[in-house]
Motif scaffolding. Structure first.
Motif, short mmCIF file in Angstrom:
data_model
loop_
_atom_site.label_atom_id
_atom_site.label_comp_id
_atom_site.label_asym_id
_atom_site.label_seq_id
_atom_site.Cartn_x
_atom_site.Cartn_y
_atom_site.Cartn_z
N TRP A 22 -4.07 -48.84 8.04
CA TRP A 22 -2.57 -48.84 8.79
C TRP A 22 -1.25 -48.02 7.76
CZ3 TRP A 22 1.61 -51.50 9.67
CH2 TRP A 22 1.48 -52.85 9.47
N LEU A 23 -0.83 -49.08 7.24
CA LEU A 23 -0.01 -49.14 6.05
C LEU A 23 -0.55 -48.76 5.10
CD1 LEU A 23 2.50 -50.81 5.59
CD2 LEU A 23 1.18 -52.44 4.01
N HIS A 24 -1.53 -48.13 4.53
CA HIS A 24 -1.37 -46.85 3.69
C HIS A 24 -1.11 -45.26 4.71
CE1 HIS A 24 -3.37 -48.37 0.58
NE2 HIS A 24 -3.90 -49.15 1.53
N ALA A 25 -1.55 -45.34 6.01
CA ALA A 25 -1.18 -44.13 6.80
C ALA A 25 0.45 -44.06 7.29
CB ALA A 25 -1.79 -44.01 8.40
N LYS A 26 0.64 -45.26 7.62
CA LYS A 26 2.22 -45.57 7.66
C LYS A 26 3.41 -45.51 6.21
CE LYS A 26 5.88 -48.26 7.38
NZ LYS A 26 7.08 -49.91 7.71
N LEU A 27 2.59 -46.18 5.42
CA LEU A 27 3.08 -45.67 3.74
C LEU A 27 2.96 -44.06 3.78
CD1 LEU A 27 2.71 -48.54 1.52
CD2 LEU A 27 4.72 -47.70 2.97
N THR A 28 2.16 -42.87 4.13
CA THR A 28 2.67 -41.04 4.23
C THR A 28 3.46 -41.16 4.58
OG1 THR A 28 -0.13 -41.83 3.05
CG2 THR A 28 0.32 -39.57 3.87
N LEU A 29 2.99 -41.72 5.96
CA LEU A 29 4.33 -40.87 6.45
C LEU A 29 5.90 -41.51 6.41
CD1 LEU A 29 2.85 -41.67 10.07
CD2 LEU A 29 3.19 -39.27 9.10
N VAL A 30 5.83 -42.13 5.64
CA VAL A 30 7.42 -42.72 5.58
C VAL A 30 7.36 -41.73 4.27
CG1 VAL A 30 9.07 -44.73 3.84
CG2 VAL A 30 7.73 -45.46 5.92
N VAL A 31 6.56 -41.37 3.35
CA VAL A 31 7.11 -40.38 2.11
C VAL A 31 7.32 -38.93 2.74
CG1 VAL A 31 6.05 -39.24 0.12
CG2 VAL A 31 5.93 -41.65 0.19
N LEU A 32 6.29 -38.64 3.48
CA LEU A 32 7.21 -37.87 3.86
C LEU A 32 8.28 -37.23 5.12
CD1 LEU A 32 3.53 -36.99 6.21
CD2 LEU A 32 4.57 -35.52 3.96
N VAL A 33 8.81 -38.58 5.46
CA VAL A 33 10.31 -38.78 5.89
C VAL A 33 11.08 -37.94 5.08
CG1 VAL A 33 11.75 -39.72 7.13
CG2 VAL A 33 9.59 -39.58 8.51
N ILE A 34 11.23 -39.40 3.78
CA ILE A 34 11.93 -38.95 2.92
C ILE A 34 12.22 -37.66 2.14
CG2 ILE A 34 12.14 -39.94 0.25
CD1 ILE A 34 10.76 -42.41 0.82
N GLY A 35 10.88 -36.73 1.89
CA GLY A 35 10.72 -35.44 1.78
C GLY A 35 11.70 -34.45 2.57
N TYR A 36 11.33 -34.59 3.97
CA TYR A 36 12.16 -34.51 4.88
C TYR A 36 13.72 -34.39 4.68
CZ TYR A 36 14.46 -33.30 9.92
OH TYR A 36 15.09 -32.06 10.46
N HIS A 37 14.37 -35.90 3.93
CA HIS A 37 15.58 -36.13 4.19
C HIS A 37 16.02 -34.70 3.06
CE1 HIS A 37 18.77 -39.61 3.86
NE2 HIS A 37 19.18 -38.42 4.25
N HIS A 38 14.76 -34.76 2.03
CA HIS A 38 15.63 -34.58 0.77
C HIS A 38 15.45 -32.84 1.27
CE1 HIS A 38 16.00 -37.69 -2.52
NE2 HIS A 38 14.94 -38.12 -1.84
N ALA A 39 14.47 -32.65 1.65
CA ALA A 39 14.82 -30.98 2.70
C ALA A 39 15.97 -30.94 2.90
CB ALA A 39 13.61 -30.69 2.73
N CYS A 40 16.42 -31.94 3.96
CA CYS A 40 17.67 -31.60 4.69
C CYS A 40 18.94 -31.54 3.45
CB CYS A 40 18.41 -33.29 5.31
SG CYS A 40 17.51 -32.49 6.63
N GLY A 41 19.05 -31.90 2.45
CA GLY A 41 19.46 -32.02 1.05
C GLY A 41 19.80 -30.45 1.13
N GLY A 42 18.66 -30.09 0.45
CA GLY A 42 18.64 -28.45 0.06
C GLY A 42 19.18 -27.62 0.60
N ILE A 43 19.03 -27.81 2.49
CA ILE A 43 19.49 -27.21 3.33
C ILE A 43 20.81 -27.06 3.08
CG2 ILE A 43 19.33 -26.25 5.55
CD1 ILE A 43 16.68 -27.94 5.94
N LEU A 44 21.61 -28.25 2.97
CA LEU A 44 22.89 -28.38 3.64
C LEU A 44 23.42 -27.84 2.11
CD1 LEU A 44 25.56 -30.12 3.81
CD2 LEU A 44 24.55 -31.56 2.30
N LYS A 45 23.16 -27.77 0.73
CA LYS A 45 22.87 -26.96 -0.40
C LYS A 45 23.24 -25.40 0.05
CE LYS A 45 21.94 -29.98 -3.91
NZ LYS A 45 21.51 -30.62 -4.60
N LYS A 46 21.73 -24.69 1.02
CA LYS A 46 22.67 -23.57 1.15
C LYS A 46 23.15 -22.49 2.24
CE LYS A 46 17.58 -22.03 0.56
NZ LYS A 46 16.36 -21.96 1.13
N PHE A 47 23.65 -23.87 3.18
CA PHE A 47 24.52 -23.82 4.00
C PHE A 47 26.61 -23.49 3.43
CE2 PHE A 47 22.14 -25.37 8.21
CZ PHE A 47 22.24 -24.07 8.91
N GLU A 48 25.82 -24.90 1.82
CA GLU A 48 27.73 -24.86 1.47
C GLU A 48 27.71 -23.41 0.38
OE1 GLU A 48 28.11 -29.40 0.44
OE2 GLU A 48 26.62 -28.69 -1.09
#
Length: 140
Positions: free
Chosen positions: A80-106
């Motif tokens: 279950w912890l492996h699955a959780k950490l996989t999802l955490v990595v995806l959330v980190i990626g999502y957060h970084h994608a938000c940074g890319g979206i923000l740059k496009k808006f800017e």
């Protein structure tokens, strides 16, 4: 006792980080609909500050989470912890994608509609639900 302190700090920083991850795409919804330059500038300032602040919160959440995993499991993590950490990595990626979206808006290069951002805004909610269920239920 150390374990409980680390766990409490991890939970605190995860909650604070997720608040930013949930709210930043909501600002994108408003930016995608906005036509007034002054309001757009204000929303961009808010988004920039929120992204930077929540990035630091994510660092502390990950650091305390890593310490927690080390203290509790060492090298023998349950499934279950492996699955959780996989999802955490995806959330980190999502957060970084938000940074890319923000740059496009800017740069004034956003091509997506407010409807797209409304759907995009919901993705971390489902990830967070799955993470909480994995941690509490420990299904495997």
């Amino acid at each position: 006792m150390l374990y409980l302190w680390v766990k409490a700090l991890h939970i605190f920083f995860v909650i604070a980080w997720m608040a930013g991850v949930f709210y930043l795409p909501r600002i994108f919804v408003n930016l995608a609909m906005e036509t007034d330059k002054n309001t757009t500038a204000r929303l961009l300032l808010m988004a920039r500050k929120l992204y930077r602040f929540s990035m630091w919160l994510s660092v502390f959440a990950v650091v305390f989470g890593a310490i927690l995993v080390y203290l509790a499991y060492g090298a023998h993590m349950p499934g279950w912890l492996h699955a959780k950490l996989t999802l955490v990595v995806l959330v980190i990626g999502y957060h970084h994608a938000c940074g890319g979206i923000l740059k496009k808006f800017e740069r004034g290069e956003n091509k997506r509609s407010h409807k797209w951002f409304r759907v995009f805004n919901e993705l971390p909610v489902f990830a967070m639900l799955a993470i909480v269920l994995l941690v509490v239920v420990k299904p495997f």
